[in-house]
Design a protein around this motif. Sequence first.
Motif, PDB file in Angstrom:
ATOM      1  N   LEU A  83       0.829  -1.198   0.000  1.00  0.00           N
ATOM      2  CA  LEU A  83       0.000   0.000   0.000  1.00  0.00           C
ATOM      3  C   LEU A  83       0.867   1.252   0.000  1.00  0.00           C
ATOM      4  CD1 LEU A  83      -2.864  -0.892   2.514  1.00  0.00           C
ATOM      5  CD2 LEU A  83      -2.860  -1.078   0.025  1.00  0.00           C
ATOM      6  N   VAL A  84       0.405   2.251  -0.723  1.00  0.00           N
ATOM      7  CA  VAL A  84       1.080   3.548  -0.750  1.00  0.00           C
ATOM      8  C   VAL A  84       0.850   4.216   0.606  1.00  0.00           C
ATOM      9  CG1 VAL A  84       0.800   5.853  -1.754  1.00  0.00           C
ATOM     10  CG2 VAL A  84       0.953   3.848  -3.240  1.00  0.00           C
ATOM     11  N   LYS A  85       1.827   4.949   1.068  1.00  0.00           N
ATOM     12  CA  LYS A  85       1.730   5.636   2.360  1.00  0.00           C
ATOM     13  C   LYS A  85       0.568   6.639   2.387  1.00  0.00           C
ATOM     14  CE  LYS A  85       4.396   8.018   5.708  1.00  0.00           C
ATOM     15  NZ  LYS A  85       5.227   9.019   6.128  1.00  0.00           N
ATOM     16  N   THR A  86      -0.184   6.663   3.475  1.00  0.00           N
ATOM     17  CA  THR A  86      -1.286   7.629   3.597  1.00  0.00           C
ATOM     18  C   THR A  86      -1.010   8.585   4.758  1.00  0.00           C
ATOM     19  OG1 THR A  86      -2.531   6.073   4.945  1.00  0.00           O
ATOM     20  CG2 THR A  86      -3.030   6.091   2.584  1.00  0.00           C
ATOM     21  N   TYR A  87      -1.735   9.702   4.762  1.00  0.00           N
ATOM     22  CA  TYR A  87      -1.482  10.780   5.728  1.00  0.00           C
ATOM     23  C   TYR A  87      -2.779  11.209   6.416  1.00  0.00           C
ATOM     24  CZ  TYR A  87       2.895  11.113   3.117  1.00  0.00           C
ATOM     25  OH  TYR A  87       4.099  10.823   2.527  1.00  0.00           O
ATOM     26  N   PRO A 137     -20.310   2.216  -2.253  1.00  0.00           N
ATOM     27  CA  PRO A 137     -19.497   2.554  -1.073  1.00  0.00           C
ATOM     28  C   PRO A 137     -18.372   3.536  -1.408  1.00  0.00           C
ATOM     29  CG  PRO A 137     -19.397   0.180  -1.563  1.00  0.00           C
ATOM     30  CD  PRO A 137     -20.367   0.775  -2.513  1.00  0.00           C
ATOM     31  N   LYS A 138     -18.196   4.524  -0.540  1.00  0.00           N
ATOM     32  CA  LYS A 138     -17.195   5.568  -0.799  1.00  0.00           C
ATOM     33  C   LYS A 138     -15.880   5.247  -0.087  1.00  0.00           C
ATOM     34  CE  LYS A 138     -17.145  10.273   0.446  1.00  0.00           C
ATOM     35  NZ  LYS A 138     -17.994  11.466   0.551  1.00  0.00           N
ATOM     36  N   THR A 139     -14.781   5.534  -0.773  1.00  0.00           N
ATOM     37  CA  THR A 139     -13.447   5.345  -0.203  1.00  0.00           C
ATOM     38  C   THR A 139     -12.701   6.670  -0.295  1.00  0.00           C
ATOM     39  OG1 THR A 139     -13.366   3.036  -0.909  1.00  0.00           O
ATOM     40  CG2 THR A 139     -11.264   4.075  -0.427  1.00  0.00           C
ATOM     41  N   GLU A 140     -11.997   7.027   0.781  1.00  0.00           N
ATOM     42  CA  GLU A 140     -11.204   8.258   0.746  1.00  0.00           C
ATOM     43  C   GLU A 140      -9.732   7.931   0.889  1.00  0.00           C
ATOM     44  OE1 GLU A 140     -12.794  11.731   2.937  1.00  0.00           O
ATOM     45  OE2 GLU A 140     -14.491  10.420   3.375  1.00  0.00           O
ATOM     46  N   ILE A 141      -8.914   8.735   0.273  1.00  0.00           N
ATOM     47  CA  ILE A 141      -7.467   8.514   0.409  1.00  0.00           C
ATOM     48  C   ILE A 141      -6.735   9.857   0.473  1.00  0.00           C
ATOM     49  CG2 ILE A 141      -7.155   8.203  -2.107  1.00  0.00           C
ATOM     50  CD1 ILE A 141      -4.839   6.191  -1.202  1.00  0.00           C
ATOM     51  N   ILE A 142      -5.775   9.930   1.384  1.00  0.00           N
ATOM     52  CA  ILE A 142      -4.905  11.108   1.493  1.00  0.00           C
ATOM     53  C   ILE A 142      -3.482  10.580   1.268  1.00  0.00           C
ATOM     54  CG2 ILE A 142      -4.065  12.960   3.006  1.00  0.00           C
ATOM     55  CD1 ILE A 142      -7.145  11.729   4.262  1.00  0.00           C
ATOM     56  N   PHE A 143      -2.900  10.972   0.162  1.00  0.00           N
ATOM     57  CA  PHE A 143      -1.579  10.435  -0.200  1.00  0.00           C
ATOM     58  C   PHE A 143      -0.765  11.500  -0.919  1.00  0.00           C
ATOM     59  CE2 PHE A 143      -1.526   9.706  -4.847  1.00  0.00           C
ATOM     60  CZ  PHE A 143      -2.798  10.180  -5.138  1.00  0.00           C
ATOM     61  N   ASP A 144       0.495  11.172  -1.160  1.00  0.00           N
ATOM     62  CA  ASP A 144       1.398  12.111  -1.816  1.00  0.00           C
ATOM     63  C   ASP A 144       1.327  11.920  -3.334  1.00  0.00           C
ATOM     64  OD1 ASP A 144       3.284  14.058  -2.083  1.00  0.00           O
ATOM     65  OD2 ASP A 144       4.990  12.822  -1.448  1.00  0.00           O
ATOM     66  N   PHE A 145       0.641  12.839  -3.998  1.00  0.00           N
ATOM     67  CA  PHE A 145       0.464  12.788  -5.451  1.00  0.00           C
ATOM     68  C   PHE A 145       1.765  13.260  -6.107  1.00  0.00           C
ATOM     69  CE2 PHE A 145      -0.816  14.298  -9.586  1.00  0.00           C
ATOM     70  CZ  PHE A 145      -1.954  13.586  -9.938  1.00  0.00           C
ATOM     71  N   LYS A 146       2.287  12.453  -7.054  1.00  0.00           N
ATOM     72  CA  LYS A 146       3.581  12.795  -7.662  1.00  0.00           C
ATOM     73  C   LYS A 146       3.483  12.955  -9.169  1.00  0.00           C
ATOM     74  CE  LYS A 146       6.502  10.421  -4.247  1.00  0.00           C
ATOM     75  NZ  LYS A 146       5.614   9.564  -3.463  1.00  0.00           N
ATOM     76  N   CYS A 147       4.007  14.079  -9.636  1.00  0.00           N
ATOM     77  CA  CYS A 147       4.026  14.338 -11.079  1.00  0.00           C
ATOM     78  C   CYS A 147       5.448  14.098 -11.594  1.00  0.00           C
ATOM     79  CB  CYS A 147       3.618  15.780 -11.350  1.00  0.00           C
ATOM     80  SG  CYS A 147       3.881  16.306 -13.052  1.00  0.00           S
ATOM     81  N   VAL A 148       5.579  13.556 -12.802  1.00  0.00           N
ATOM     82  CA  VAL A 148       6.917  13.307 -13.368  1.00  0.00           C
ATOM     83  C   VAL A 148       7.701  14.595 -13.585  1.00  0.00           C
ATOM     84  CG1 VAL A 148       6.537  11.087 -14.520  1.00  0.00           C
ATOM     85  CG2 VAL A 148       5.909  13.194 -15.690  1.00  0.00           C
ATOM     86  N   GLU A 149       6.991  15.726 -13.588  1.00  0.00           N
ATOM     87  CA  GLU A 149       7.680  16.999 -13.793  1.00  0.00           C
ATOM     88  C   GLU A 149       8.443  17.428 -12.545  1.00  0.00           C
ATOM     89  OE1 GLU A 149       4.876  19.891 -15.364  1.00  0.00           O
ATOM     90  OE2 GLU A 149       4.206  18.372 -16.775  1.00  0.00           O
ATOM     91  N   GLY A 150       8.293  16.685 -11.456  1.00  0.00           N
ATOM     92  CA  GLY A 150       9.134  16.936 -10.296  1.00  0.00           C
ATOM     93  C   GLY A 150       8.446  17.543  -9.095  1.00  0.00           C
ATOM     94  N   TRP A 151       7.122  17.679  -9.122  1.00  0.00           N
ATOM     95  CA  TRP A 151       6.452  18.181  -7.915  1.00  0.00           C
ATOM     96  C   TRP A 151       5.614  17.078  -7.289  1.00  0.00           C
ATOM     97  CZ3 TRP A 151       1.118  17.954  -8.060  1.00  0.00           C
ATOM     98  CH2 TRP A 151       0.505  17.953  -9.325  1.00  0.00           C
ATOM     99  N   ASP A 152       5.341  17.233  -6.013  1.00  0.00           N
ATOM    100  CA  ASP A 152       4.433  16.304  -5.333  1.00  0.00           C
ATOM    101  C   ASP A 152       3.667  17.086  -4.290  1.00  0.00           C
ATOM    102  OD1 ASP A 152       7.100  16.261  -3.809  1.00  0.00           O
ATOM    103  OD2 ASP A 152       5.725  15.306  -2.382  1.00  0.00           O
ATOM    104  N   ILE A 154       0.566  16.458  -0.970  1.00  0.00           N
ATOM    105  CA  ILE A 154      -0.346  15.570  -0.240  1.00  0.00           C
ATOM    106  C   ILE A 154      -1.774  16.032  -0.530  1.00  0.00           C
ATOM    107  CG2 ILE A 154      -1.058  14.752   2.046  1.00  0.00           C
ATOM    108  CD1 ILE A 154       1.896  15.055   2.897  1.00  0.00           C
ATOM    109  N   GLN A 155      -2.569  15.138  -1.083  1.00  0.00           N
ATOM    110  CA  GLN A 155      -3.926  15.484  -1.526  1.00  0.00           C
ATOM    111  C   GLN A 155      -4.957  14.503  -0.983  1.00  0.00           C
ATOM    112  OE1 GLN A 155      -3.618  15.528  -5.820  1.00  0.00           O
ATOM    113  NE2 GLN A 155      -2.405  17.416  -5.850  1.00  0.00           N
ATOM    114  N   HIS A 156      -6.178  14.995  -0.876  1.00  0.00           N
ATOM    115  CA  HIS A 156      -7.283  14.223  -0.306  1.00  0.00           C
ATOM    116  C   HIS A 156      -8.372  14.008  -1.362  1.00  0.00           C
ATOM    117  CE1 HIS A 156     -10.922  14.371   2.707  1.00  0.00           C
ATOM    118  NE2 HIS A 156     -10.790  13.190   2.120  1.00  0.00           N
ATOM    119  N   TRP A 157      -8.597  12.766  -1.738  1.00  0.00           N
ATOM    120  CA  TRP A 157      -9.574  12.428  -2.777  1.00  0.00           C
ATOM    121  C   TRP A 157     -10.597  11.423  -2.257  1.00  0.00           C
ATOM    122  CZ3 TRP A 157      -9.299  15.172  -7.229  1.00  0.00           C
ATOM    123  CH2 TRP A 157      -8.086  15.839  -7.500  1.00  0.00           C
ATOM    124  N   GLY A 158     -11.800  11.503  -2.788  1.00  0.00           N
ATOM    125  CA  GLY A 158     -12.849  10.556  -2.391  1.00  0.00           C
ATOM    126  C   GLY A 158     -13.619  10.067  -3.602  1.00  0.00           C
TER     127      GLY A 158
END
Length: 263
Positions: A83-87, A137-152, A154-158
């Motif tokens: 699993l990807v790390k969550t926050y 059923p709804k699932t929420e995730i808060i994780f570090d979104f990473k773009c190949v352009e070099g930024w990341d 922490i975002q919250h999606w549901g």
Amino acid sequence: MSQENQKNLLESLELNKKIKRRNFISFSTFLLVGGAGLFSLKKLFEAPIEAEGGITSGTRIPLRKTLNNNESFFRKFFSHEHLVKTYPKSMAAKNVRVNSDIGIEDKDYPVQKWKLQIHKSNQEVLELSMDQIKSLPKTEIIFDFKCVEGWDQIQHWGGVKFIDLIDHLGLKELLKHDYVGMETPNQEYYVGLDMESATHPQTILAYEMNGLPITMAHGAPLRLIVPVKYGIKNIKRIGSISFSNQRPKDYWAEQGYDYYSGL
Ligand SMILES: Nc1nc2c(c(=O)[nH]1)N[C@H]1C(S)=C(S)[C@@H](COP(=O)(O)O)O[C@H]1N2
Ligand SMILES: [Mo]
């Protein structure tokens, strides 16, 4: 010539011979090794190109084999146990970054009329409304979104887990395919995903960001959040979903980016 001088001369002649012999050996070795190298390069270039049709075609088969081996290694590494790390929610960005808008430039896109199309293998197309999707059923995730352009960030999606959606629709048979393809309604942006990543327990079809409906710029009304992949695979405004055993076309893979684009 003194005897001493003569001895020196003879010795140096002997040395010269030795050097010549060594040079001869090195040069032959150079030719042999070089030749072998050229031979394998020639073999590589004579090797057939991977079958046409696939997005990765155009790579000589021996190279493709290495790439495929690497890929199966990463697939196992990102198995469903990984699993990807969550926050915590408190760490999620309030000002969520907007990146590119290929396929979603139309500011007047009629979100109200939108429906998700699911292409079943038998040419049948299933259409789902946002209300139907939200009833799952709804699932929420808060994780570090990473773009190949070099930024990341922490975002919250549901939203709904991709696997839950397919399960609730009774379409589990479709998961026997190797790949899932997703396209924007105007088909201008598209991604291909290996089935393992699509069905990963953290992969969701998101309709909320920070607890509110997704904005137009972030891909309203429904976008993909696939945390095991870089941003490029997280397609905004999904119009249709299809299944196949061949790699679906992928916008950034066509531009030379890694098809898999796993983290
Ligand atoms: N339809 C569409 N989806 C897209 C893109 C795009 O240009 N068009 N860009 C991708 C890239 S490169 C990234 S990093 C993320 C950015 O998502 P964001 O704008 O919500 O930050 O969306 C991905 N999905
Ligand atoms: Mo990106």
